[in-house]
Design an enzyme around this catalytic site. Sequence first.
Site, PDB file in Angstrom:
ATOM      1  N   HIS A 273      47.468  19.140  97.609  1.00 31.18           N
ATOM      2  CA  HIS A 273      47.012  20.006  98.706  1.00 31.18           C
ATOM      3  C   HIS A 273      47.090  21.476  98.298  1.00 31.18           C
ATOM      4  CE1 HIS A 273      47.175  16.450 101.295  1.00 31.18           C
ATOM      5  NE2 HIS A 273      48.353  16.214 100.741  1.00 31.18           N
TER       6      HIS A 273
ATOM      7  N   SER B 240      31.289  39.921  81.603  1.00 31.82           N
ATOM      8  CA  SER B 240      30.827  40.616  82.801  1.00 31.82           C
ATOM      9  C   SER B 240      30.036  41.839  82.366  1.00 31.82           C
ATOM     10  CB  SER B 240      32.017  41.051  83.665  1.00 31.82           C
ATOM     11  OG  SER B 240      31.622  41.986  84.640  1.00 31.82           O
TER      12      SER B 240
END
Length: 459
Positions: free
Chosen positions: A169, A293
Amino acid sequence: MTALPPQPLSPLDGRYRSAVIGLGDHLSEAGLNRARVQVEVEWLLYLTEHRMFGSSPLTEEQKRGLRALADDFGQPEIDRLAELEATTKHDVKAVEYLVRERLHALGLDSIAELTHFAATSEDINNLSYALTVSAAVRETWLPKFRAVIAELRAQAKQYRDDAMLARTHGQPATPTTMGKELAVFVHRLERVREQIEGGVHLGKFSGATGTFAAHLVADPEADWPRISREFVESLGLDWNPLTTQIESHDWQAELYSRISHANRILHNLCTDIWTYISLGYFRQVPEPGATGSSTMPHKVNPIRFENAEANLELSSAVLDSLAATLVTSRLQRDLTDSTTQRNIGVGLGHSLLALDNIERGLGQIAIDRQALADDLDANWEVLAEAIQTVIRAEVTAGRSTISDPYALLKELTRGKRVDHAALIAFVEGLEIGQAAKNRLLALTPAGYIGLASELVDYL
Protein backbone atom coordinates in the site's frame (compact mmCIF):
# COMPACT_ATOMS: atom_id res chain seq x y z
CA MET A 1 -0.80 21.38 -49.63
CA THR A 2 2.47 20.17 -48.15
CA ALA A 3 6.07 20.01 -49.22
CA LEU A 4 6.60 16.82 -47.29
CA PRO A 5 7.28 13.62 -49.22
CA PRO A 6 5.00 10.66 -48.36
CA GLN A 7 5.37 9.87 -44.67
CA PRO A 8 4.61 6.77 -42.56
CA LEU A 9 1.48 7.25 -40.50
CA SER A 10 2.42 4.77 -37.80
CA PRO A 11 5.46 5.40 -35.57
CA LEU A 12 6.17 1.69 -35.89
CA ASP A 13 6.99 2.34 -39.56
CA GLY A 14 8.70 5.65 -38.79
CA ARG A 15 10.50 6.60 -35.60
CA TYR A 16 10.61 3.07 -34.17
CA ARG A 17 11.07 1.09 -37.37
CA SER A 18 14.50 -0.30 -36.46
CA ALA A 19 13.14 -1.93 -33.28
CA VAL A 20 10.28 -3.79 -34.99
CA ILE A 21 11.51 -4.34 -38.54
CA GLY A 22 11.69 -8.12 -38.06
CA LEU A 23 7.91 -8.35 -37.77
CA GLY A 24 7.46 -6.77 -41.19
CA ASP A 25 8.97 -9.85 -42.81
CA HIS A 26 5.91 -11.79 -41.67
CA LEU A 27 3.02 -9.48 -40.78
CA SER A 28 3.18 -6.95 -43.60
CA GLU A 29 0.98 -7.16 -46.70
CA ALA A 30 3.98 -8.51 -48.59
CA GLY A 31 4.62 -11.12 -45.91
CA LEU A 32 1.00 -12.22 -46.08
CA ASN A 33 1.10 -12.46 -49.87
CA ARG A 34 4.30 -14.48 -49.76
CA ALA A 35 2.54 -16.93 -47.42
CA ARG A 36 -0.48 -17.02 -49.73
CA VAL A 37 1.80 -17.93 -52.63
CA GLN A 38 3.39 -20.63 -50.47
CA VAL A 39 0.01 -22.16 -49.60
CA GLU A 40 -1.22 -22.06 -53.20
CA VAL A 41 1.98 -23.68 -54.44
CA GLU A 42 2.04 -26.36 -51.75
CA TRP A 43 -1.60 -27.26 -52.40
CA LEU A 44 -0.90 -27.64 -56.10
CA LEU A 45 2.15 -29.78 -55.33
CA TYR A 46 0.13 -31.91 -52.91
CA LEU A 47 -2.46 -32.60 -55.61
CA THR A 48 0.12 -33.54 -58.23
CA GLU A 49 2.19 -35.59 -55.80
CA HIS A 50 -0.90 -37.69 -55.07
CA ARG A 51 -1.80 -37.90 -58.78
CA MET A 52 -5.17 -36.27 -58.22
CA PHE A 53 -7.38 -35.97 -61.29
CA GLY A 54 -4.88 -37.71 -63.53
CA SER A 55 -1.98 -35.41 -62.75
CA SER A 56 1.58 -36.62 -62.26
CA PRO A 57 4.24 -35.64 -59.72
CA LEU A 58 6.48 -32.82 -60.86
CA THR A 59 10.21 -33.25 -61.28
CA GLU A 60 12.46 -31.93 -58.52
CA GLU A 61 13.53 -29.11 -60.84
CA GLN A 62 9.92 -28.16 -61.51
CA LYS A 63 9.13 -28.23 -57.79
CA ARG A 64 12.08 -25.96 -57.05
CA GLY A 65 11.03 -23.59 -59.81
CA LEU A 66 7.50 -23.39 -58.46
CA ARG A 67 8.52 -23.05 -54.81
CA ALA A 68 10.98 -20.33 -55.74
CA LEU A 69 7.99 -18.06 -56.32
CA ALA A 70 7.50 -18.00 -52.54
CA ASP A 71 11.12 -18.58 -51.50
CA ASP A 72 12.40 -15.65 -53.60
CA PHE A 73 9.31 -13.48 -53.20
CA GLY A 74 10.45 -9.88 -53.49
CA GLN A 75 9.79 -6.50 -55.06
CA PRO A 76 9.05 -7.81 -58.58
CA GLU A 77 6.35 -10.12 -57.19
CA ILE A 78 4.99 -7.35 -54.97
CA ASP A 79 4.71 -5.04 -57.98
CA ARG A 80 3.14 -7.70 -60.17
CA LEU A 81 0.53 -8.54 -57.54
CA ALA A 82 -0.37 -4.86 -57.32
CA GLU A 83 -0.91 -4.81 -61.08
CA LEU A 84 -3.04 -7.94 -60.99
CA GLU A 85 -5.13 -6.77 -58.05
CA ALA A 86 -5.80 -3.47 -59.81
CA THR A 87 -7.80 -5.58 -62.26
CA THR A 88 -9.15 -8.39 -60.07
CA LYS A 89 -10.05 -6.14 -57.12
CA HIS A 90 -9.42 -9.32 -55.11
CA ASP A 91 -6.14 -9.99 -53.35
CA VAL A 92 -6.27 -13.79 -53.26
CA LYS A 93 -7.38 -14.02 -56.89
CA ALA A 94 -4.35 -11.92 -57.80
CA VAL A 95 -2.15 -14.46 -56.02
CA GLU A 96 -3.79 -17.28 -57.98
CA TYR A 97 -3.03 -15.51 -61.25
CA LEU A 98 0.57 -14.94 -60.17
CA VAL A 99 0.98 -18.68 -59.56
CA ARG A 100 -0.60 -19.44 -62.94
CA GLU A 101 1.93 -17.14 -64.58
CA ARG A 102 4.77 -19.07 -62.96
CA LEU A 103 3.25 -22.34 -64.16
CA HIS A 104 3.16 -20.94 -67.69
CA ALA A 105 6.79 -19.84 -67.44
CA LEU A 106 7.74 -23.35 -66.35
CA GLY A 107 5.79 -24.96 -69.16
CA LEU A 108 3.23 -26.43 -66.76
CA ASP A 109 0.02 -25.06 -68.24
CA SER A 110 -1.43 -28.57 -68.19
CA ILE A 111 -1.92 -28.39 -64.42
CA ALA A 112 -2.93 -24.73 -64.25
CA GLU A 113 -6.51 -25.61 -63.30
CA LEU A 114 -5.24 -27.27 -60.12
CA THR A 115 -4.23 -23.80 -58.92
CA HIS A 116 -6.58 -22.76 -56.10
CA PHE A 117 -8.50 -26.01 -56.73
CA ALA A 118 -11.74 -26.30 -54.70
CA ALA A 119 -10.38 -23.64 -52.39
CA THR A 120 -12.21 -20.64 -51.06
CA SER A 121 -10.12 -17.54 -50.36
CA GLU A 122 -10.32 -18.27 -46.67
CA ASP A 123 -8.74 -21.68 -47.16
CA ILE A 124 -5.69 -19.79 -48.36
CA ASN A 125 -5.97 -16.86 -45.96
CA ASN A 126 -6.40 -18.77 -42.72
CA LEU A 127 -3.37 -20.95 -43.44
CA SER A 128 -1.35 -17.92 -44.52
CA TYR A 129 -2.17 -16.03 -41.33
CA ALA A 130 -1.37 -19.08 -39.24
CA LEU A 131 2.01 -19.37 -40.94
CA THR A 132 2.88 -15.68 -40.69
CA VAL A 133 1.66 -15.17 -37.13
CA SER A 134 3.35 -18.30 -35.81
CA ALA A 135 6.60 -17.36 -37.57
CA ALA A 136 6.45 -13.77 -36.30
CA VAL A 137 5.93 -14.90 -32.73
CA ARG A 138 8.48 -17.70 -32.92
CA GLU A 139 11.23 -15.88 -34.80
CA THR A 140 10.86 -12.27 -33.64
CA TRP A 141 8.64 -11.69 -30.61
CA LEU A 142 9.56 -14.70 -28.47
CA PRO A 143 13.34 -14.24 -28.77
CA LYS A 144 13.04 -10.68 -27.44
CA PHE A 145 10.62 -11.83 -24.73
CA ARG A 146 13.05 -14.55 -23.68
CA ALA A 147 15.91 -12.04 -23.66
CA VAL A 148 14.03 -9.82 -21.21
CA ILE A 149 13.28 -12.80 -18.98
CA ALA A 150 16.93 -13.86 -19.12
CA GLU A 151 18.12 -10.41 -18.06
CA LEU A 152 15.60 -10.32 -15.22
CA ARG A 153 16.70 -13.77 -14.13
CA ALA A 154 20.35 -12.68 -14.09
CA GLN A 155 19.54 -9.62 -12.00
CA ALA A 156 17.32 -11.64 -9.64
CA LYS A 157 20.29 -13.88 -8.90
CA GLN A 158 22.72 -10.96 -8.75
CA TYR A 159 20.59 -9.07 -6.21
CA ARG A 160 19.22 -12.06 -4.30
CA ASP A 161 20.90 -10.98 -1.02
CA ASP A 162 20.33 -7.23 -1.35
CA ALA A 163 17.85 -6.49 1.43
CA MET A 164 15.40 -3.68 0.84
CA LEU A 165 12.39 -2.21 2.51
CA ALA A 166 9.18 -3.57 1.03
CA ARG A 167 6.17 -1.35 0.55
CA THR A 168 2.63 -2.64 0.77
CA HIS A 169 0.00 0.00 0.00
CA GLY A 170 3.01 2.27 -0.54
CA GLN A 171 3.89 2.09 3.16
CA PRO A 172 6.99 0.54 4.83
CA ALA A 173 6.49 -3.19 5.24
CA THR A 174 8.36 -6.40 6.04
CA PRO A 175 11.72 -6.24 4.20
CA THR A 176 12.52 -8.40 1.19
CA THR A 177 15.40 -8.53 -1.27
CA MET A 178 15.61 -6.92 -4.68
CA GLY A 179 16.46 -10.29 -6.18
CA LYS A 180 13.38 -11.98 -4.78
CA GLU A 181 11.12 -9.23 -6.11
CA LEU A 182 12.60 -9.52 -9.59
CA ALA A 183 12.29 -13.30 -9.33
CA VAL A 184 8.54 -12.89 -8.87
CA PHE A 185 8.35 -11.28 -12.31
CA VAL A 186 10.55 -13.96 -13.87
CA HIS A 187 8.25 -16.66 -12.49
CA ARG A 188 5.13 -14.89 -13.75
CA LEU A 189 6.57 -14.28 -17.22
CA GLU A 190 7.87 -17.84 -17.56
CA ARG A 191 4.38 -19.24 -16.98
CA VAL A 192 2.95 -17.09 -19.76
CA ARG A 193 5.88 -17.91 -22.04
CA GLU A 194 5.15 -21.63 -21.64
CA GLN A 195 1.49 -21.02 -22.48
CA ILE A 196 2.39 -19.02 -25.59
CA GLU A 197 4.94 -21.57 -26.79
CA GLY A 198 2.52 -24.43 -26.12
CA GLY A 199 -0.39 -22.93 -28.02
CA VAL A 200 -1.82 -24.52 -31.15
CA HIS A 201 -1.97 -22.84 -34.57
CA LEU A 202 -5.07 -24.12 -36.31
CA GLY A 203 -5.83 -24.29 -39.99
CA LYS A 204 -8.76 -25.40 -42.14
CA PHE A 205 -9.03 -26.43 -45.80
CA SER A 206 -12.60 -27.47 -46.42
CA GLY A 207 -14.17 -25.12 -48.93
CA ALA A 208 -16.74 -22.39 -49.13
CA THR A 209 -18.74 -23.34 -46.02
CA GLY A 210 -16.50 -25.96 -44.47
CA THR A 211 -18.38 -28.92 -45.98
CA PHE A 212 -16.00 -30.17 -48.71
CA ALA A 213 -18.96 -29.83 -51.09
CA ALA A 214 -16.99 -28.89 -54.24
CA HIS A 215 -14.29 -31.40 -53.37
CA LEU A 216 -16.76 -34.27 -53.09
CA VAL A 217 -18.46 -33.44 -56.38
CA ALA A 218 -15.08 -33.33 -58.12
CA ASP A 219 -14.03 -36.72 -56.69
CA PRO A 220 -16.66 -38.62 -54.67
CA GLU A 221 -14.22 -41.41 -53.87
CA ALA A 222 -11.50 -39.30 -52.26
CA ASP A 223 -11.18 -39.08 -48.47
CA TRP A 224 -11.24 -35.31 -48.39
CA PRO A 225 -11.05 -34.85 -44.61
CA ARG A 226 -7.91 -37.00 -44.58
CA ILE A 227 -6.45 -35.06 -47.51
CA SER A 228 -7.27 -31.77 -45.80
CA ARG A 229 -5.65 -32.89 -42.58
CA GLU A 230 -2.52 -34.14 -44.30
CA PHE A 231 -2.15 -30.90 -46.22
CA VAL A 232 -2.68 -28.61 -43.22
CA GLU A 233 -0.30 -30.64 -41.08
CA SER A 234 2.29 -30.67 -43.86
CA LEU A 235 2.52 -26.91 -43.36
CA GLY A 236 3.36 -27.42 -39.70
CA LEU A 237 -0.09 -26.40 -38.48
CA ASP A 238 -2.83 -28.12 -36.47
CA TRP A 239 -5.96 -29.20 -38.35
CA ASN A 240 -9.40 -27.85 -37.52
CA PRO A 241 -12.07 -30.25 -38.89
CA LEU A 242 -15.17 -28.21 -37.98
CA THR A 243 -15.47 -24.70 -39.37
CA THR A 244 -17.67 -22.42 -41.42
CA GLN A 245 -16.09 -20.70 -44.42
CA ILE A 246 -13.45 -19.37 -42.06
CA GLU A 247 -11.26 -20.97 -39.45
CA SER A 248 -12.87 -19.75 -36.25
CA HIS A 249 -9.83 -17.79 -35.01
CA ASP A 250 -10.11 -19.14 -31.48
CA TRP A 251 -6.41 -20.02 -31.46
CA GLN A 252 -5.61 -16.45 -32.43
CA ALA A 253 -7.78 -15.10 -29.64
CA GLU A 254 -5.98 -17.37 -27.17
CA LEU A 255 -2.56 -16.27 -28.43
CA TYR A 256 -3.34 -12.54 -28.37
CA SER A 257 -4.89 -12.81 -24.91
CA ARG A 258 -1.75 -14.51 -23.62
CA ILE A 259 0.55 -11.94 -25.17
CA SER A 260 -1.68 -9.21 -23.74
CA HIS A 261 -1.37 -10.91 -20.35
CA ALA A 262 2.42 -10.88 -20.76
CA ASN A 263 2.17 -7.18 -21.63
CA ARG A 264 0.36 -6.45 -18.38
CA ILE A 265 2.92 -8.32 -16.28
CA LEU A 266 5.65 -6.35 -18.05
CA HIS A 267 3.69 -3.16 -17.40
CA ASN A 268 3.69 -4.02 -13.69
CA LEU A 269 7.46 -4.59 -13.92
CA CYS A 270 7.95 -1.19 -15.54
CA THR A 271 5.95 0.66 -12.89
CA ASP A 272 7.86 -1.11 -10.11
CA ILE A 273 11.29 -0.43 -11.66
CA TRP A 274 10.25 3.18 -12.26
CA THR A 275 9.30 3.45 -8.58
CA TYR A 276 12.56 1.85 -7.41
CA ILE A 277 14.42 4.42 -9.51
CA SER A 278 12.32 7.18 -7.94
CA LEU A 279 13.17 5.85 -4.46
CA GLY A 280 16.85 5.75 -5.33
CA TYR A 281 17.12 1.97 -5.10
CA PHE A 282 18.36 1.91 -8.68
CA ARG A 283 20.65 4.48 -10.23
CA GLN A 284 20.43 5.05 -13.96
CA VAL A 285 23.65 4.84 -15.92
CA PRO A 286 23.78 7.93 -18.17
CA GLU A 287 24.23 7.36 -21.88
CA PRO A 288 27.10 9.43 -23.29
CA GLY A 289 25.74 12.52 -25.00
CA ALA A 290 22.14 11.87 -23.94
CA THR A 291 19.93 14.65 -22.58
CA GLY A 292 17.50 13.99 -19.76
CA SER A 293 15.77 17.36 -19.74
CA SER A 294 15.85 20.31 -22.11
CA THR A 295 16.22 22.67 -19.15
CA MET A 296 17.47 20.62 -16.15
CA PRO A 297 20.96 19.34 -16.97
CA HIS A 298 21.16 16.98 -13.98
CA LYS A 299 18.27 14.74 -15.02
CA VAL A 300 18.47 11.13 -16.17
CA ASN A 301 14.87 10.19 -16.83
CA PRO A 302 13.55 6.59 -16.79
CA ILE A 303 12.37 6.96 -20.38
CA ARG A 304 12.90 3.33 -21.36
CA PHE A 305 10.37 2.13 -18.82
CA GLU A 306 7.95 4.98 -19.52
CA ASN A 307 8.11 4.32 -23.25
CA ALA A 308 7.57 0.62 -22.60
CA GLU A 309 4.52 1.33 -20.41
CA ALA A 310 2.82 3.30 -23.16
CA ASN A 311 3.59 0.76 -25.86
CA LEU A 312 2.41 -2.13 -23.70
CA GLU A 313 -0.89 -0.33 -23.20
CA LEU A 314 -1.26 0.27 -26.95
CA SER A 315 -0.36 -3.33 -27.72
CA SER A 316 -2.89 -4.75 -25.28
CA ALA A 317 -5.57 -2.41 -26.60
CA VAL A 318 -5.09 -3.78 -30.11
CA LEU A 319 -4.61 -7.41 -29.09
CA ASP A 320 -7.58 -7.35 -26.73
CA SER A 321 -9.71 -5.96 -29.53
CA LEU A 322 -8.52 -8.69 -31.90
CA ALA A 323 -9.18 -11.40 -29.32
CA ALA A 324 -12.68 -10.05 -28.72
CA THR A 325 -13.75 -9.50 -32.33
CA LEU A 326 -12.10 -12.32 -34.26
CA VAL A 327 -14.14 -15.00 -32.48
CA THR A 328 -17.39 -13.67 -33.97
CA SER A 329 -18.41 -14.08 -37.62
CA ARG A 330 -22.01 -13.75 -38.75
CA LEU A 331 -23.48 -17.08 -39.80
CA GLN A 332 -21.04 -18.80 -42.17
CA ARG A 333 -18.85 -15.76 -42.89
CA ASP A 334 -18.57 -11.99 -42.78
CA LEU A 335 -15.63 -9.79 -43.74
CA THR A 336 -14.89 -8.07 -40.43
CA ASP A 337 -11.89 -10.29 -39.74
CA SER A 338 -10.25 -9.29 -43.02
CA THR A 339 -9.56 -5.75 -41.82
CA THR A 340 -8.87 -6.57 -38.18
CA GLN A 341 -6.27 -9.24 -38.97
CA ARG A 342 -4.27 -6.70 -40.92
CA ASN A 343 -3.57 -5.04 -37.56
CA ILE A 344 -1.94 -8.07 -35.93
CA GLY A 345 1.44 -6.58 -36.70
CA VAL A 346 0.44 -3.35 -34.98
CA GLY A 347 -0.45 -5.19 -31.76
CA LEU A 348 2.70 -7.30 -31.77
CA GLY A 349 4.80 -4.36 -32.92
CA HIS A 350 4.00 -2.20 -29.91
CA SER A 351 4.74 -5.15 -27.63
CA LEU A 352 8.06 -5.82 -29.37
CA LEU A 353 8.99 -2.15 -29.10
CA ALA A 354 8.20 -2.25 -25.38
CA LEU A 355 10.35 -5.36 -24.93
CA ASP A 356 13.22 -3.63 -26.68
CA ASN A 357 12.92 -0.65 -24.34
CA ILE A 358 12.70 -2.85 -21.25
CA GLU A 359 15.77 -4.84 -22.25
CA ARG A 360 17.73 -1.65 -22.87
CA GLY A 361 16.39 -0.06 -19.69
CA LEU A 362 17.40 -3.03 -17.54
CA GLY A 363 20.89 -2.71 -18.96
CA GLN A 364 21.11 0.92 -17.88
CA ILE A 365 20.37 0.61 -14.15
CA ALA A 366 22.59 -0.29 -11.21
CA ILE A 367 21.54 -1.04 -7.65
CA ASP A 368 22.39 1.56 -4.97
CA ARG A 369 23.09 -0.51 -1.89
CA GLN A 370 23.62 2.53 0.31
CA ALA A 371 20.15 3.81 -0.55
CA LEU A 372 18.68 0.42 0.33
CA ALA A 373 20.55 0.37 3.66
CA ASP A 374 19.57 3.93 4.57
CA ASP A 375 15.90 3.25 3.90
CA LEU A 376 15.95 0.12 6.04
CA ASP A 377 17.76 1.89 8.88
CA ALA A 378 15.12 4.63 8.89
CA ASN A 379 12.28 2.15 9.42
CA TRP A 380 12.97 -0.01 12.46
CA GLU A 381 9.25 -0.09 13.19
CA VAL A 382 8.85 -2.80 10.52
CA LEU A 383 10.20 -5.22 13.14
CA ALA A 384 6.92 -4.86 15.06
CA GLU A 385 5.55 -7.81 13.10
CA ALA A 386 8.45 -9.99 14.20
CA ILE A 387 8.21 -8.92 17.84
CA GLN A 388 4.47 -9.50 18.24
CA THR A 389 4.72 -12.86 16.45
CA VAL A 390 7.50 -14.03 18.80
CA ILE A 391 5.50 -12.88 21.82
CA ARG A 392 2.50 -14.92 20.62
CA ALA A 393 4.71 -17.97 20.28
CA GLU A 394 6.09 -17.41 23.79
CA VAL A 395 2.58 -17.03 25.26
CA THR A 396 1.51 -20.27 23.59
CA ALA A 397 4.63 -22.02 24.92
CA GLY A 398 3.86 -20.82 28.48
CA ARG A 399 6.88 -18.52 28.73
CA SER A 400 4.88 -15.28 28.75
CA THR A 401 1.60 -13.92 30.13
CA ILE A 402 1.43 -10.85 27.88
CA SER A 403 -2.12 -10.25 26.71
CA ASP A 404 -2.87 -9.11 23.14
CA PRO A 405 0.70 -8.79 21.76
CA TYR A 406 -0.62 -7.25 18.54
CA ALA A 407 -2.27 -4.36 20.38
CA LEU A 408 0.89 -3.85 22.41
CA LEU A 409 3.02 -3.39 19.31
CA LYS A 410 0.33 -1.38 17.59
CA GLU A 411 0.42 1.12 20.42
CA LEU A 412 4.20 1.34 20.15
CA THR A 413 4.60 1.66 16.39
CA ARG A 414 1.44 2.50 14.42
CA GLY A 415 1.93 5.73 12.52
CA LYS A 416 5.22 6.37 14.29
CA ARG A 417 8.92 6.17 13.54
CA VAL A 418 10.66 4.00 16.13
CA ASP A 419 14.47 3.95 16.17
CA HIS A 420 16.82 1.14 17.11
CA ALA A 421 17.34 2.30 20.67
CA ALA A 422 13.61 2.49 21.39
CA LEU A 423 13.04 -1.04 20.10
CA ILE A 424 15.97 -2.39 22.11
CA ALA A 425 14.55 -0.85 25.26
CA PHE A 426 11.11 -2.22 24.47
CA VAL A 427 12.37 -5.77 23.85
CA GLU A 428 14.54 -5.69 26.99
CA GLY A 429 11.40 -5.05 29.04
CA LEU A 430 9.36 -7.89 27.54
CA GLU A 431 8.28 -10.87 29.62
CA ILE A 432 9.49 -13.60 27.25
CA GLY A 433 12.08 -16.36 27.33
CA GLN A 434 15.71 -15.29 27.08
CA ALA A 435 16.38 -17.22 23.86
CA ALA A 436 13.49 -15.47 22.14
CA LYS A 437 14.60 -12.13 23.57
CA ASN A 438 18.12 -12.67 22.26
CA ARG A 439 16.78 -13.40 18.76
CA LEU A 440 14.80 -10.18 18.78
CA LEU A 441 17.69 -8.11 20.15
CA ALA A 442 19.90 -9.34 17.32
CA LEU A 443 17.30 -8.61 14.65
CA THR A 444 17.70 -5.68 12.23
CA PRO A 445 15.50 -4.54 9.34
CA ALA A 446 18.21 -5.70 6.90
CA GLY A 447 18.26 -9.11 8.55
CA TYR A 448 14.49 -9.51 8.65
CA ILE A 449 14.13 -10.95 5.15
CA GLY A 450 12.96 -14.48 5.94
CA LEU A 451 13.74 -16.85 3.07
CA ALA A 452 13.81 -14.15 0.40
CA SER A 453 17.30 -15.08 -0.80
CA GLU A 454 16.55 -18.80 -0.93
CA LEU A 455 13.27 -18.26 -2.80
CA VAL A 456 15.26 -17.12 -5.83
CA ASP A 457 16.35 -20.75 -6.23
CA TYR A 458 12.83 -21.61 -7.34
CA LEU A 459 13.58 -20.01 -10.70
